[in-house]
Scaffold this motif. Structure first.
Motif, short mmCIF file in Angstrom:
data_model
loop_
_atom_site.label_atom_id
_atom_site.label_comp_id
_atom_site.label_asym_id
_atom_site.label_seq_id
_atom_site.Cartn_x
_atom_site.Cartn_y
_atom_site.Cartn_z
N THR A 31 70.49 26.03 -67.22
CA THR A 31 71.84 26.58 -66.47
C THR A 31 72.95 25.37 -66.72
N GLN A 32 72.60 24.25 -66.33
CA GLN A 32 73.45 23.03 -66.52
C GLN A 32 73.79 22.88 -68.04
N LYS A 33 75.13 22.06 -68.19
CA LYS A 33 75.63 21.77 -69.36
C LYS A 33 75.18 20.30 -69.87
N MET A 34 74.94 19.91 -71.07
CA MET A 34 75.18 18.55 -71.26
C MET A 34 76.40 18.23 -71.92
N THR A 35 77.12 17.31 -71.82
CA THR A 35 78.40 17.15 -72.23
C THR A 35 78.76 15.55 -72.94
N LEU A 36 79.80 15.56 -73.41
CA LEU A 36 80.31 14.24 -74.09
C LEU A 36 80.83 13.34 -72.76
N THR A 37 81.09 12.06 -73.00
CA THR A 37 81.52 11.31 -71.83
C THR A 37 82.71 11.61 -71.41
N ASP A 38 83.82 12.31 -72.15
CA ASP A 38 84.91 12.86 -71.51
C ASP A 38 84.86 14.09 -70.93
N GLY A 39 83.64 14.70 -70.60
CA GLY A 39 83.51 15.89 -69.96
C GLY A 39 83.47 17.14 -70.83
N THR A 40 83.70 16.81 -72.11
CA THR A 40 83.56 17.93 -73.11
C THR A 40 82.07 18.78 -73.22
N GLU A 41 82.07 20.20 -72.58
CA GLU A 41 80.64 20.67 -72.59
C GLU A 41 80.23 20.82 -73.98
#
Length: 361
Positions: A114-124
């Motif tokens: 359900t959760q998203k992994m992201t880049l360090t700037d919050g980009t999903e």
């Protein structure tokens, strides 16, 4: 606490992949974080990079993987930290009409984290096939983790996560190849090679490998092909018929997925024989066949989704066969590479130089 790991992303359509820092959240209910040990480089990852699946960039690539469960979220009972698992992209729901009819391999409501992994700037990030395993760690639904014997090589075991399972299952599950059957496999890359290995495992008496690359045909022989046909220099349908007493094969598996190869498969099968499509077509492809031929030849025309596998049933069984020396999964590992080598692995795959490059971590 979130974790920061290295991973391979596809930033935009047709752009080269690059290494980025990936933020992996703690697992929530029904989720697991897995330390990735190995992940195969599959054509599907290249399709993602080229925008052939959808345009939900950036993608966290990789899906053909094995690893060790690091942590699990609330309510997870299928696996526990320390379990060696193969990741799968069809975590069955158990509640849809297919599951309730006792056909969970057709599950119409498979689920992902359900959760998203992201880049360090919050980009999903959009994980490839809901997995995203070209990374040191990944977050998945716990149902995407199938526990298997840890004695297996991660590089070999992970291939069951997609291509090799698709080919084995196309023969064993979808095609129902049986003892004494004749089988023809059109396209002898990783999936087609696995269909050949699966046909041998099932006891087929004659296994005909068809490709336009002699290197792949030679590999097909090592995987179990009894005969080979180079489709560049021979009429594929005629050659298969001649090798089967003029009748055609009992099961013909199209591991390419093009209209011309499907027509070859259709006409190269025996009366009442079975055609299995496991190669993935592109959206614009169209097929035209005389309806009278479809009726008159009888038999079955089937599509194979992920080898119609049920991971909880098939992965442990196939790993046991591998450890017994009856299924040579190591033969599919052409090379092991690092995360930094994925772009070159795509090039080697495109040139037909490998069955599988496998990222090891």
């Amino acid at each position: 606490m979130t974790q920061h790991v290295r991973g391979v992303i596809a930033p935009g359509k047709g752009e080269q992949v690059r290494i980025e820092t990936i933020v992996v959240p703690d697992p929530g209910p029904g989720e697991a974080v897995v330390q990735v040990r190995a992940c195969g480089v599959c054509h599907t990852d290249l399709h993602y990079r080229e925008g052939g699946i959808n345009d939900e960039f950036p993608f966290l690539l990789g899906h053909e993987a094995a690893g060790v469960v690091e942590s699990v979220g609330e309510g997870v009972t299928e696996v526990a930290p320390g379990d060696f698992v193969i990741l799968n992209w069809r975590a069955v729901c158990g509640q849809c009409r297919a599951c309730l009819r006792g056909r969970p391999w057709y599950c119409f409501n498979t689920h992902n984290a359900t959760q998203k992994m992201t880049l360090t700037d919050g980009t999903e990030l959009s994980p490839a096939l809901g997995i995203g395993a070209f990374a040191e760690k990944t977050l998945v639904a716990a149902g995407q983790c199938t526990k298997v014997d840890p004695a297996a090589s991660p590089a070999a075991a992970g291939l069951l996560g997609c291509g090799v399972m698709a080919g084995l299952g196309a023969a064993i599950n979808t095609g129902a190849v049986g003892r004494g059957d004749s089988v023809a496999v059109i396209g002898c890359g990783g999936v087609g090679g696995a269909a050949i290995a699966g046909s041998r495992l099932a006891g087929a008496s004659k296994i005909i490998a068809v490709d336009v690359d002699d290197r792949k045909l030679e590999m097909a022989r090592t995987l179990g092909a009894t005969h080979t046909v180079n489709g560049k220099t021979a009429d594929t349908v005629k050659a298969i018929q001649e090798l089967t007493g003029g009748h055609g094969a009992d099961v013909v598996i199209d591991a390419v997925g093009r209209p011309e190869t499907y027509r070859q498969a259709f006409y190269a099968r025996d009366l009442a024989g079975t055609v299995v499509l496991v190669g993935v077509p592109t959206p614009e492809m169209k097929l035209e066949l005389p309806l009278l031929d479809v009726f008159g030849r009888g038999g079955a025309l089937k599509s194979s989704w992920y080898g119609d596998c049920l991971p909880s049933r098939d992965f442990p069984m196939l790993i046991d066969l591998y450890l017994q020396g009856r299924l040579d999964l190591d033969a599919f590992v052409s090379e092991t590479i690092g995360l930094d080598d994925v772009e070159e692995a795509f090039a080697k795959m495109h040139r037909g130089e490998v069955l599988r490059s496998v990222v090891t971590l």
